[in-house]
Scaffold this motif. Structure first.
Motif, short mmCIF file in Angstrom:
data_model
loop_
_atom_site.label_atom_id
_atom_site.label_comp_id
_atom_site.label_asym_id
_atom_site.label_seq_id
_atom_site.Cartn_x
_atom_site.Cartn_y
_atom_site.Cartn_z
N PRO A 8 0.84 -1.20 0.00
CA PRO A 8 0.00 0.00 0.00
C PRO A 8 0.88 1.25 0.00
N ARG A 9 0.33 2.34 -0.53
CA ARG A 9 1.10 3.58 -0.58
C ARG A 9 1.20 4.18 0.82
N LEU A 10 2.42 4.37 1.28
CA LEU A 10 2.62 4.90 2.63
C LEU A 10 2.73 6.41 2.60
N ALA A 29 11.98 5.68 -1.42
CA ALA A 29 10.54 5.67 -1.12
C ALA A 29 9.73 6.26 -2.27
N VAL A 30 10.24 7.33 -2.88
CA VAL A 30 9.54 7.93 -4.03
C VAL A 30 9.49 6.92 -5.17
N THR A 31 10.62 6.24 -5.42
CA THR A 31 10.68 5.25 -6.50
C THR A 31 9.63 4.16 -6.30
N ARG A 32 9.37 3.83 -5.05
CA ARG A 32 8.36 2.78 -4.79
C ARG A 32 6.93 3.32 -4.80
N GLY A 33 6.79 4.62 -5.04
CA GLY A 33 5.45 5.20 -5.17
C GLY A 33 4.86 5.71 -3.88
N ASP A 35 4.16 8.32 -0.67
CA ASP A 35 3.90 9.75 -0.55
C ASP A 35 4.89 10.30 0.49
N VAL A 36 5.92 11.01 0.02
CA VAL A 36 7.08 11.30 0.88
C VAL A 36 7.14 12.79 1.24
N THR A 37 7.25 13.04 2.53
CA THR A 37 7.48 14.40 3.01
C THR A 37 8.85 14.44 3.68
N GLU A 49 13.04 14.44 -6.62
CA GLU A 49 11.82 14.83 -7.34
C GLU A 49 10.69 13.90 -6.96
N GLY A 50 9.55 14.48 -6.67
CA GLY A 50 8.41 13.65 -6.28
C GLY A 50 8.16 13.68 -4.79
N ALA A 51 9.16 14.15 -4.00
CA ALA A 51 8.96 14.29 -2.55
C ALA A 51 8.65 15.76 -2.26
#
Ligand SMILES: NC(=O)c1ccc[n+]([C@@H]2O[C@H](COP(=O)([O-])OP(=O)(O)OC[C@H]3O[C@@H](n4cnc5c(N)ncnc54)[C@H](OP(=O)(O)O)[C@@H]3O)[C@@H](O)[C@H]2O)c1
Length: 351
Positions: A8-10, A29-33, A35-37, A49-51
């Protein structure tokens, strides 16, 4: 919830996220999809990128107050020498799982080979070290302080989570993006070819020289696995122990120029020539002082059984070489011998 592979998306909080270790965790974590803060001042490298970046100076009071009403599935704390930061994070943030990036420096006995995460004594905890860490005032904290603060942080996190946190104790971390560790010297040196001075296989009194390191990306993958699986426990974060000549040979095989020839320099000659051990300018990198033999030969079978996967050293060496050449990094020689210093060392041996 969306799916990151089978997981699941964490909602994952990385306290840090813009540095060598914490940046690798955020990137994985971003690569695995997920939701990273990331939480950082944002003074240097941006988060991957993506975090998203939550800007905070953790030396300021109530730095994390803006995250008080957020709920995270997992948090990864990478604070180095800041017990107050850890306490503040535990009090302020709501996360179902915590990981703490500690250090191999928590162990009091750095000499004895073959120890496990649970077999040796720890340094005395320093729960009274409430100083806000200022690298400008204390650029090289003592191992007693570094390890003691880490022990105090581990305990704080253990108490706050009923020991359901994942505590990882990295040794020497290596990989692309690292400009300071002694490992980075070798891929560049081996790729240059010609005659390279290398540490001997055994010490002056006949003890085989050890080596042990871990690619930071393998640590990051293991930490994200731990967040996904809510792993609890305390583990060393190091690859399998090796003989130093084996590690150097794996690097040479991966990146060495066809002209490369290596010459083992005996410890007596290294001492006579004023070459420093381990790291820093004027050192023969990875030549270990006796006080590090235990740190470089830890029994990590429990970590490997708990899912840590260490990629081959040659793969890391190839990536480090590419990274250094692309960025023009290492020109200032954070660790190692200049070509002139190496040539005069070899000259002592008749080369
Ligand atoms: N590197 C190794 O070989 C190694 C070995 C053993 C253990 N460790 C442990 O691994 C952890 C990470 O090490 P690292 O050196 O690679 O650090 P890092 O991941 O580079 O993390 C430093 C992070 O802290 C942030 N930060 C610094 N000062 C801050 C402040 N005042 N407020 C908010 N954020 C701040 C930085 O971002 P900003 O500058 O943008 O704020 C950066 O994101 C440390 O706990 C270290 O003890 C590392």
């Amino acid at each position: 919830m969306q799916s990151a592979g089978r997981q699941p998306r964490l909602r994952l909080l990385v306290l840090g996220g813009t540095g060598f270790v914490s940046g690798a965790v955020a990137a994985e974590a971003v690569t695995r999809g997920h939701d990273v803060t990331c939480v950082a001042r944002g003074t240097g490298t941006p988060p991957p990128e993506g975090a998203r970046l939550f800007r905070a100076d953790r030396n300021e009071p109530a730095a994390l107050a803006g995250l008080k009403d957020s709920r995270f599935d997992a948090a990864v704390e990478t604070a180095t020498l800041a017990l107050p930061w850890v306490g503040d994070a535990l009090r302020t943030l709501a996360a179902d799982h915590w990981t703490f990036v500690s250090s191999i420096s928590v162990y009091a006995d750095t000499w004895t080979p073959g120890q496990t995460a649970h077999s040796g004594r720890l340094r005395p905890a320093l729960p009274s070290d409430t100083a806000r860490y200022d690298p400008e005032r204390d650029p090289e904290p003592s191992q007693a302080r570094y390890g003691g603060v880490k022990v105090a942080c581990e305990r704080l996190i253990g108490e706050a989570t009923d020991d359901r946190a994942l505590i990882v104790r990295p040794g020497l971390l290596v990989g692309p993006g690292d400009d300071v560790s002694p490992f980075g010297y070798w891929p560049v040196r081996m790729a240059r070819g010609a005659t390279a001075a290398v540490p001997p296989a055994v010490s002056a009194d006949g003890v085989p020289l050890p080596a042990q390191c871990l690619d930071v990306r393998d640590l990051a993958a293991w930490i994200v696995d731990g967040a996904e699986e809510r792993t609890a426990g305390t583990f060393d974060a190091a690859g399998p122990p090796l003989a130093l000549p084996t590690l150097l040979q794996e690097i040479a095989e991966a990146v060495g120029a066809p002209t490369l020839e290596t010459v083992e320099v005996p410890e007596e000659t290294l001492h006579e020539a004023g070459v420093n051990p381990w790291t820093g300018p004027g050192s023969l990198p990875l030549w270990p002082p006796r006080a590090l033999y235990g740190v470089l030969s830890r029994d990590v079978s429990a970590s490997l059984a708990a899912g840590l996967r260490a990629r081959p050293i040659g793969e890391t060496a190839g990536d480090v070489l590419r990274d250094r050449l692309e960025r023009g990094a290492g020109k200032g020689l954070a660790a190692g011998l200049t070509p002139v210093a190496e040539a005069s060392l070899l000259h002592l041996l008749g080369y």
